[in-house]
Write an enzyme that holds these catalytic residues in place. Sequence first.
Site, PDB file in Angstrom:
ATOM      1  N   TYR A  51      10.376  -4.732  -7.985  1.00 38.27           N
ATOM      2  CA  TYR A  51       9.525  -4.643  -8.733  1.00 38.27           C
ATOM      3  C   TYR A  51       8.632  -3.570  -8.168  1.00 38.27           C
ATOM      4  O   TYR A  51       7.954  -2.738  -8.891  1.00 38.27           O
ATOM      5  CB  TYR A  51       8.481  -5.867  -8.956  1.00 38.27           C
ATOM      6  CG  TYR A  51       7.057  -5.689  -9.418  1.00 38.27           C
ATOM      7  CD1 TYR A  51       6.858  -5.404 -10.626  1.00 38.27           C
ATOM      8  CD2 TYR A  51       5.981  -5.962  -8.565  1.00 38.27           C
ATOM      9  CE1 TYR A  51       5.477  -5.327 -11.145  1.00 38.27           C
ATOM     10  CE2 TYR A  51       4.539  -5.880  -8.764  1.00 38.27           C
ATOM     11  CZ  TYR A  51       4.427  -5.345 -10.270  1.00 38.27           C
ATOM     12  OH  TYR A  51       3.060  -5.282 -10.813  1.00 38.27           O
ATOM     13  N   GLY A  57      -1.023   0.333  -4.687  1.00 40.58           N
ATOM     14  CA  GLY A  57      -2.327   0.196  -4.307  1.00 40.58           C
ATOM     15  C   GLY A  57      -3.325   0.664  -5.007  1.00 40.58           C
ATOM     16  O   GLY A  57      -3.454   2.094  -5.107  1.00 40.58           O
ATOM     17  N   CYS A  79       0.822  -1.190   0.053  1.00 36.64           N
ATOM     18  CA  CYS A  79      -0.146  -0.034   0.020  1.00 36.64           C
ATOM     19  C   CYS A  79       0.840   1.241  -0.081  1.00 36.64           C
ATOM     20  O   CYS A  79       2.236   1.235   0.195  1.00 36.64           O
ATOM     21  CB  CYS A  79      -0.635   0.049   1.218  1.00 36.64           C
ATOM     22  SG  CYS A  79      -1.956  -1.343   1.301  1.00 36.64           S
TER      23      CYS A  79
END
Length: 505
Positions: free
Chosen positions: A274, A50, A23
């Site tokens: 990533y 997110g 998030c």
Amino acid sequence: MPRGDGRLNHDLLPGEKGPQDACGVFGVWAPGEEVAKLTYFGLYALQHRGQESAGIAVSNGSQILVFKDMGLVSQVFDETSLGSLQGHIAVGHARYSTTGASVWENAQPTFRATANGSIALGHNGNLVNTAQLAEMVAALPRENGRATQVAATNDTDLVTALLAGQTDDDGKPLTIEEAATKVLPDVQGAFSLVFMDEHTLYAARDPQGIRPLVLGRLERGWVVASETAALDICGASFVREVEPGELVAIDENGLRTSRFAEARPKGCVFEYVYLARPDTDIAGRNVYLSRVEMGRRLAAEAPVDADLVIPTPESGTPAAVGYAEASGIPYGTGLVKNSYVGRTFIQPSQTIRQLGIRLKLNPLRDVIQGKRLVVVDDSIVRGNTQRALVRMLREAGAAEVHVRISSPPVKWPCFFGIDFATRAELIANGMTVDEIGKSLGADSLAYISLDGMIEATTIAKPDLCRACFDGEYPMPLPDPELLGKQLLETELAGGTDAADALRRP
């Protein structure tokens, strides 16, 4: 009016889920500034972390107002909603669910009333002692649980309730800062928290520092955010990282800091692979440069005779640049990405899927035809995306397709904020690299080594969490039945102490 869930990932196949992000959290203390708009732009910069819901809480010094909804930041907020959020302190959150369903009740910031005011809180990460925290909430004195009844089923709301309901030995309510010093040592797992009461902005990071959290300076205030890229977009200068085990408080008296736990750094290496934006710096290392270096090391470890290096856009681009540089093979664009495709309301029928609908990527046939290709991507989870990609490239006329991955095989689940597939679904669990390559239909497949990936970050191996690659978790884990995304939904249905904690006001 229905909203899309807006989930974005780099997958080729509609509905195929890759490694989902953690998030994004953002907080600002800046009297005289439009803090809601600063938070909006900060969340916009963190949207990649997110995409299920977004929210902003603002304090004007006497009360906190929270606005949140399902969808992307740009779907949730407009000029009218931002204009209604007036104050000098704000906390924002962009959510991907790792504990608790993707529903409005679980959107953040969470909010609770306290004996002295109220608290709003945003959380990046995932906790591993959620069941224990639910029991702690159930044990709180009932007269101090002053928030209205909620239907949230996430670990974040439990932490918020604990911070709101603490008392001293004489039953006197503690301030939020005092409560944080008392509660946070008992919270286990990954947490980068940004929270506030009516007068003070707080930030805290777990002792392992698994998820990033940084501190920035405005001309008339302070900012905390998940990534340095969010500081850049709102014009804040980077000051430093919030240290693992540190609690920061910012109010009219300035910034003060304390420590609730000894630092035991274990930053998530997958942030470099990533999760984080390429223009972000983590622990003093630029993410883009780390990914390029991963590509260089991958080329040295797994060379191949080929005509062209192409990335899987955009997750594989920096590593493909590095692979091309180190190998001497030209870098090219062989795939074009539609940047505006997330998850669509109109799901393709099976017939359309069989016709090869390409919502996300389309090959450049004139570039690919007759070429021996090196296709670079950041990771493989189930393998379905790469399998479809290899097939697409062959249909476009590629002579050979060699797949190179800039992270090692993902073999273990993450319990700290990345929603991978279950271990049974991970293609690298139970298959050799050659077997995976054959399954994908590639002429060859190779991954970077664990040490090669780690060295590319320039961070010492003991200071990184590598659990998804080597199974070495940075802390003891509870029994499997006490872990899982739907843990609290299950508890709520079962009538346990955790259910009582969730139901009570």
